[in-house]
Design a protein around this motif. Structure first.
Motif, short mmCIF file in Angstrom:
data_model
loop_
_atom_site.label_atom_id
_atom_site.label_comp_id
_atom_site.label_asym_id
_atom_site.label_seq_id
_atom_site.Cartn_x
_atom_site.Cartn_y
_atom_site.Cartn_z
N THR A 116 19.58 9.02 26.95
CA THR A 116 19.40 9.03 25.50
C THR A 116 18.27 10.00 25.14
N ASP A 117 17.94 10.05 23.85
CA ASP A 117 16.82 10.89 23.42
C ASP A 117 15.50 10.39 24.00
N GLU A 118 15.31 9.07 24.00
CA GLU A 118 14.05 8.51 24.51
C GLU A 118 13.98 8.58 26.04
N ARG A 119 15.11 8.31 26.70
CA ARG A 119 15.15 8.32 28.17
C ARG A 119 16.32 9.17 28.65
N PRO A 120 16.13 10.48 28.83
CA PRO A 120 17.21 11.31 29.34
C PRO A 120 17.51 11.00 30.80
N ARG A 121 18.65 11.48 31.27
CA ARG A 121 19.12 11.19 32.62
C ARG A 121 18.75 12.34 33.56
N LEU A 122 18.17 12.00 34.72
CA LEU A 122 17.88 12.97 35.76
C LEU A 122 19.02 12.94 36.76
N GLU A 164 6.56 18.59 36.09
CA GLU A 164 5.67 19.47 35.34
C GLU A 164 6.39 20.10 34.15
N LEU A 165 7.63 20.58 34.39
CA LEU A 165 8.41 21.18 33.30
C LEU A 165 8.76 20.16 32.22
N SER A 166 9.06 18.92 32.65
CA SER A 166 9.45 17.90 31.67
C SER A 166 8.24 17.43 30.85
N LEU A 167 7.07 17.38 31.46
CA LEU A 167 5.88 16.98 30.71
C LEU A 167 5.51 18.03 29.66
N LYS A 168 5.84 19.30 29.92
CA LYS A 168 5.61 20.34 28.92
C LYS A 168 6.49 20.13 27.69
N ILE A 172 8.62 14.90 27.82
CA ILE A 172 9.54 13.91 28.40
C ILE A 172 8.77 13.20 29.50
N THR A 173 8.55 11.89 29.32
CA THR A 173 7.80 11.14 30.32
C THR A 173 8.65 10.06 30.98
N LYS A 174 9.62 9.51 30.25
CA LYS A 174 10.46 8.44 30.80
C LYS A 174 11.88 8.96 30.97
N ILE A 175 12.46 8.70 32.15
CA ILE A 175 13.82 9.15 32.44
C ILE A 175 14.61 8.04 33.11
N ARG A 212 7.94 11.17 40.52
CA ARG A 212 7.01 10.09 40.16
C ARG A 212 5.56 10.56 40.32
N ALA A 213 5.30 11.30 41.41
CA ALA A 213 3.94 11.79 41.65
C ALA A 213 3.54 12.80 40.56
N GLY A 214 4.51 13.52 40.02
CA GLY A 214 4.23 14.47 38.95
C GLY A 214 3.99 13.85 37.60
N GLY A 215 4.34 12.56 37.43
CA GLY A 215 4.04 11.87 36.19
C GLY A 215 5.25 11.31 35.45
N LEU A 216 6.45 11.46 36.00
CA LEU A 216 7.62 10.88 35.35
C LEU A 216 7.72 9.40 35.66
N GLN A 217 8.24 8.63 34.71
CA GLN A 217 8.43 7.20 34.91
C GLN A 217 9.93 6.91 34.89
N PHE A 218 10.40 6.21 35.93
CA PHE A 218 11.82 5.83 35.98
C PHE A 218 11.89 4.36 35.63
#
Length: 135
Positions: A38-44, A98-102, A105-108, A129-135
């Motif tokens: 979704t917009d809030e939580r895109p799919r990786l 890193e690209l997603s935080l720019k 996008i933090t939650k996927i 996860r180490a880069g800062g994304l939350q699943f």
């Protein structure tokens, strides 16, 4: 020869032998039915080949790829000799984060596709996860 998903499920229940590509499609479609971006939580979404690994962050509601990354990217190729190692997958996960935080996008939602959560797939998830994304 193409089968519908209903036919594939019937064959699987009857313990009939499926060709590897048919079984892979069945596993992917079964998992994809439960995972939506979704917009809030895109799919990786992750694709793994013998030589490289590719990942995309996708918004399924708008059917758009927001970010893509692979072990063929220049910065990862300079750091690693080849793209088929867990270290390369972990480095790619960190770069993807890193690209997603720019793009704020933090939650996927993690879509491993038909692959087991092991090896390069797990290394990519750990790197993200180490880069800062939350699943």
């Amino acid at each position: 020869m193409k089968f519908s998903q209903k036919t594939l499920l019937k064959l699987k229940k009857k313990n009939k032998k499926l060709k590897p590509d048919q079984y892979k499609k069945l596993k992917r479609d079964t998992l994809r039915g439960r995972i939506k971006g979704t917009d809030e939580r895109p799919r990786l979404s992750v694709f793994r080949s013998n030589e490289n690994i590719y990942a995309q962050i996708i918004d399924d509601t708008n059917a758009k790829t927001l970010i893509s990354c692979s072990t063929l990217d220049r910065s990862i190729q300079l750091a690693m000799a080849n793209g088929r190692t867990c270290e390369a997958a972990k480095l790619m996960g960190e770069k993807l984060a890193e690209l997603s935080l720019k793009k704020n996008i933090t939650k996927i939602v993690f879509d491993r596709g038909p692959y087991l959560y092991h090896g390069r797939i797990k290394a990519l998830a750990d790197g993200a996860r180490a880069g800062g994304l939350q699943f």
